[in-house]
Design a protein around this motif. Structure first.
Motif, PDB file in Angstrom:
ATOM      1  N   GLY A  50       4.674   1.416  -6.710  1.00 46.96           N
ATOM      2  CA  GLY A  50       5.069   0.317  -5.834  1.00 46.96           C
ATOM      3  C   GLY A  50       4.139   0.204  -4.640  1.00 46.96           C
ATOM      4  O   GLY A  50       3.679   1.217  -4.101  1.00 46.96           O
ATOM      5  N   ALA A  51       3.842  -1.019  -4.238  1.00 51.17           N
ATOM      6  CA  ALA A  51       2.897  -1.227  -3.138  1.00 51.17           C
ATOM      7  C   ALA A  51       3.391  -0.606  -1.834  1.00 51.17           C
ATOM      8  O   ALA A  51       2.602  -0.089  -1.036  1.00 51.17           O
ATOM      9  CB  ALA A  51       2.649  -2.723  -2.961  1.00 51.17           C
ATOM     10  N   GLN A  52       4.712  -0.620  -1.608  1.00 46.76           N
ATOM     11  CA  GLN A  52       5.255  -0.091  -0.359  1.00 46.76           C
ATOM     12  C   GLN A  52       4.980   1.400  -0.212  1.00 46.76           C
ATOM     13  O   GLN A  52       4.869   1.918   0.899  1.00 46.76           O
ATOM     14  CB  GLN A  52       6.768  -0.365  -0.282  1.00 46.76           C
ATOM     15  CG  GLN A  52       7.382  -0.087   1.078  1.00 46.76           C
ATOM     16  CD  GLN A  52       6.741  -0.915   2.191  1.00 46.76           C
ATOM     17  OE1 GLN A  52       6.430  -2.085   1.990  1.00 46.76           O
ATOM     18  NE2 GLN A  52       6.509  -0.288   3.338  1.00 46.76           N
ATOM     19  N   TYR A  53       4.847   2.090  -1.336  1.00 48.23           N
ATOM     20  CA  TYR A  53       4.541   3.531  -1.302  1.00 48.23           C
ATOM     21  C   TYR A  53       3.241   3.782  -0.540  1.00 48.23           C
ATOM     22  O   TYR A  53       3.152   4.712   0.269  1.00 48.23           O
ATOM     23  CB  TYR A  53       4.425   4.048  -2.736  1.00 48.23           C
ATOM     24  CG  TYR A  53       3.973   5.480  -2.848  1.00 48.23           C
ATOM     25  CD1 TYR A  53       4.849   6.533  -2.593  1.00 48.23           C
ATOM     26  CD2 TYR A  53       2.671   5.787  -3.209  1.00 48.23           C
ATOM     27  CE1 TYR A  53       4.433   7.846  -2.688  1.00 48.23           C
ATOM     28  CE2 TYR A  53       2.241   7.094  -3.318  1.00 48.23           C
ATOM     29  CZ  TYR A  53       3.127   8.122  -3.058  1.00 48.23           C
ATOM     30  OH  TYR A  53       2.709   9.426  -3.163  1.00 48.23           O
ATOM     31  N   VAL A  87       1.757   1.638   1.631  1.00 45.81           N
ATOM     32  CA  VAL A  87       1.889   1.155   3.002  1.00 45.81           C
ATOM     33  C   VAL A  87       2.466   2.237   3.904  1.00 45.81           C
ATOM     34  O   VAL A  87       2.145   2.329   5.086  1.00 45.81           O
ATOM     35  CB  VAL A  87       2.759  -0.122   3.038  1.00 45.81           C
ATOM     36  CG1 VAL A  87       3.030  -0.557   4.466  1.00 45.81           C
ATOM     37  CG2 VAL A  87       2.084  -1.249   2.255  1.00 45.81           C
ATOM     38  N   SER A  88       3.296   3.135   3.338  1.00 44.90           N
ATOM     39  CA  SER A  88       3.916   4.214   4.117  1.00 44.90           C
ATOM     40  C   SER A  88       2.958   5.365   4.419  1.00 44.90           C
ATOM     41  O   SER A  88       3.341   6.344   5.039  1.00 44.90           O
ATOM     42  CB  SER A  88       5.136   4.755   3.359  1.00 44.90           C
ATOM     43  OG  SER A  88       4.742   5.449   2.178  1.00 44.90           O
ATOM     44  N   ARG A  89       1.674   5.239   3.938  1.00 45.46           N
ATOM     45  CA  ARG A  89       0.634   6.259   4.158  1.00 45.46           C
ATOM     46  C   ARG A  89       1.113   7.649   3.729  1.00 45.46           C
ATOM     47  O   ARG A  89       1.194   8.581   4.529  1.00 45.46           O
ATOM     48  CB  ARG A  89       0.177   6.275   5.618  1.00 45.46           C
ATOM     49  CG  ARG A  89      -0.353   4.922   6.098  1.00 45.46           C
ATOM     50  CD  ARG A  89      -0.826   4.972   7.527  1.00 45.46           C
ATOM     51  NE  ARG A  89      -2.101   5.679   7.629  1.00 45.46           N
ATOM     52  CZ  ARG A  89      -3.289   5.103   7.496  1.00 45.46           C
ATOM     53  NH1 ARG A  89      -3.373   3.806   7.219  1.00 45.46           N
ATOM     54  NH2 ARG A  89      -4.396   5.797   7.622  1.00 45.46           N
ATOM     55  N   TRP A 139      -3.123   9.422   2.243  1.00 42.07           N
ATOM     56  CA  TRP A 139      -3.633   8.054   2.157  1.00 42.07           C
ATOM     57  C   TRP A 139      -4.321   7.680   3.478  1.00 42.07           C
ATOM     58  O   TRP A 139      -3.747   7.815   4.550  1.00 42.07           O
ATOM     59  CB  TRP A 139      -2.482   7.096   1.875  1.00 42.07           C
ATOM     60  CG  TRP A 139      -2.875   5.652   1.886  1.00 42.07           C
ATOM     61  CD1 TRP A 139      -2.810   4.789   2.937  1.00 42.07           C
ATOM     62  CD2 TRP A 139      -3.393   4.887   0.787  1.00 42.07           C
ATOM     63  NE1 TRP A 139      -3.254   3.545   2.567  1.00 42.07           N
ATOM     64  CE2 TRP A 139      -3.621   3.571   1.253  1.00 42.07           C
ATOM     65  CE3 TRP A 139      -3.688   5.186  -0.537  1.00 42.07           C
ATOM     66  CZ2 TRP A 139      -4.122   2.564   0.444  1.00 42.07           C
ATOM     67  CZ3 TRP A 139      -4.199   4.194  -1.362  1.00 42.07           C
ATOM     68  CH2 TRP A 139      -4.406   2.898  -0.880  1.00 42.07           C
ATOM     69  N   ARG A 162      -8.092   3.100   1.045  1.00 42.81           N
ATOM     70  CA  ARG A 162      -7.879   1.646   0.952  1.00 42.81           C
ATOM     71  C   ARG A 162      -9.192   0.916   0.683  1.00 42.81           C
ATOM     72  O   ARG A 162      -9.244   0.017  -0.153  1.00 42.81           O
ATOM     73  CB  ARG A 162      -7.239   1.143   2.242  1.00 42.81           C
ATOM     74  CG  ARG A 162      -6.885  -0.347   2.207  1.00 42.81           C
ATOM     75  CD  ARG A 162      -5.979  -0.732   3.347  1.00 42.81           C
ATOM     76  NE  ARG A 162      -5.602  -2.135   3.290  1.00 42.81           N
ATOM     77  CZ  ARG A 162      -4.571  -2.665   3.922  1.00 42.81           C
ATOM     78  NH1 ARG A 162      -3.800  -1.886   4.673  1.00 42.81           N
ATOM     79  NH2 ARG A 162      -4.299  -3.956   3.827  1.00 42.81           N
ATOM     80  N   ILE A 198      -4.590  -2.487  -1.233  1.00 41.26           N
ATOM     81  CA  ILE A 198      -3.248  -1.975  -1.532  1.00 41.26           C
ATOM     82  C   ILE A 198      -3.023  -2.140  -3.032  1.00 41.26           C
ATOM     83  O   ILE A 198      -3.092  -3.251  -3.553  1.00 41.26           O
ATOM     84  CB  ILE A 198      -2.168  -2.737  -0.747  1.00 41.26           C
ATOM     85  CG1 ILE A 198      -2.377  -2.552   0.758  1.00 41.26           C
ATOM     86  CG2 ILE A 198      -0.771  -2.250  -1.148  1.00 41.26           C
ATOM     87  CD1 ILE A 198      -2.284  -1.118   1.234  1.00 41.26           C
TER      88      ILE A 198
END
Length: 305
Positions: free
Chosen positions: A224-227, A229-231, A260, A265, A285
């Protein structure tokens, strides 16, 4: 330069050289000929799959994936030396490479270092994918190396080629590292020695596989992309970074490592652009399609805050 072998002659040549062959599904008519030429052919290209397990590797090379439809080669050479035929015709295996390398293969002379990606290799080479993680640690059993030698020699013998007509993917383009774990120079020496004698239908018997638990999934599913984003900090990030490096998409000055970072990125954005994405679709992302195409090996994630 040669006209491609018919499917029947292809199988016959392999078996005459002592190759164990399994014909997979509709391999004889499975190809990408609607996308361009297949032939005239000039040689054989060797790859590694970056996968574990024969069944999963054969399925992947037959079907391909969202970013690269199958077949991804003509034959898959597994660890016990069996060659699984998955395509006949144009296959998505070689991609773009250097025209100077192609001229050297045609002349059967020493290969230059690849510096340009300006020539369609899918139209000019047979391709064999060999089951190996490509990490430099996964072993190459004797039976598998023997099968690479025999399969390559079989096609060279059928077309009147010599050993310099067999190259590795990394010798075709500077964007690939396969095959990793043995040298193509040593493989060409083996092929030359085999071609100096009549074809041999005998070969070593395979080593019986040891009992093993049910296979686990080969690749990491998209988290999931949010994973991202949470670094996160995870072995998954390291595995992803190593695959980006292997695909020539590194923006790392050190690592990759488990946390991350902006370097991850930027590297992933290079991968997205390599797949043809642009603008906001290449923001670095991961999305599901590009993630599945990257083929990140299964890991024990153990996420840390």
């Amino acid at each position: 330069m040669a006209t491609p072998l018919t499917a029947d002659r292809f199988v016959a040549a392999l078996r005459a050289e002592g190759v164990r062959v399994i014909e997979h599904r509709s391999w004889r008519t499975h190809n990408r000929d609607h996308k361009g030429a297949w032939g005239p052919l000039h040689g054989v290209m060797i790859h590694h799959t970056v996968t574990r397990g024969s069944a999963a590797s054969v399925q992947l090379c037959y079907d391909g994936h969202a970013a690269l439809p199958g077949p991804l080669c003509h034959g898959v050479i597994d660890k016990d030396g069996t060659v699984h035929l998955v395509g006949h015709g144009r296959a998505n295996h070689a991609g773009l490479g250097d025209d100077d390398v192609l001229r050297a293969v045609v002349a059967e002379s020493a290969l230059p270092s690849p510096g340009e990606n300006n020539t369609d290799g899918n139209a000019r080479f047979y391709g064999f994918e060999c089951v190996n993680l490509g990490d430099g640690a996964d072993p190459w059993p004797a039976a598998q190396l023997d099968a690479i030698e025999r399969a390559s020699a079989a096609l060279c013998r059928a077309h009147g080629w010599t050993a310099p007509s067999v190259i590795g993917h990394k010798e075709w383009t500077n964007s690939k590292i396969d095959p990793r774990g043995f040298t193509m120079a040593s493989m060409r020496a083996r092929i030359a020695k085999r071609l100096a004698s009549p074809p041999s239908g005998s070969r070593p018997a395979p080593t019986p596989p040891s009992p093993a638990p049910a296979p686990k999934p080969v690749f990491e599913p998209f988290p999931g992309a949010q994973y991202f984003v949470s670094r996160p900090t995870s072995a998954l990030i390291t595995a992803m970074g190593r695959r980006l490096v292997a695909e020539g998409c590194s923006a790392y000055t050190e690592g990759p490592g488990p946390r991350w970072t902006d370097a991850d990125r930027r590297s992933y954005a290079k991968w997205q652009r390599k797949l043809g994405y642009a603008g906001p679709d290449a923001d670095g992302i991961p999305g599901r399609v590009s993630w599945d195409a990257l083929k990140v090996p299964r890991t024990t994630r153990r996420d840390r805050p």
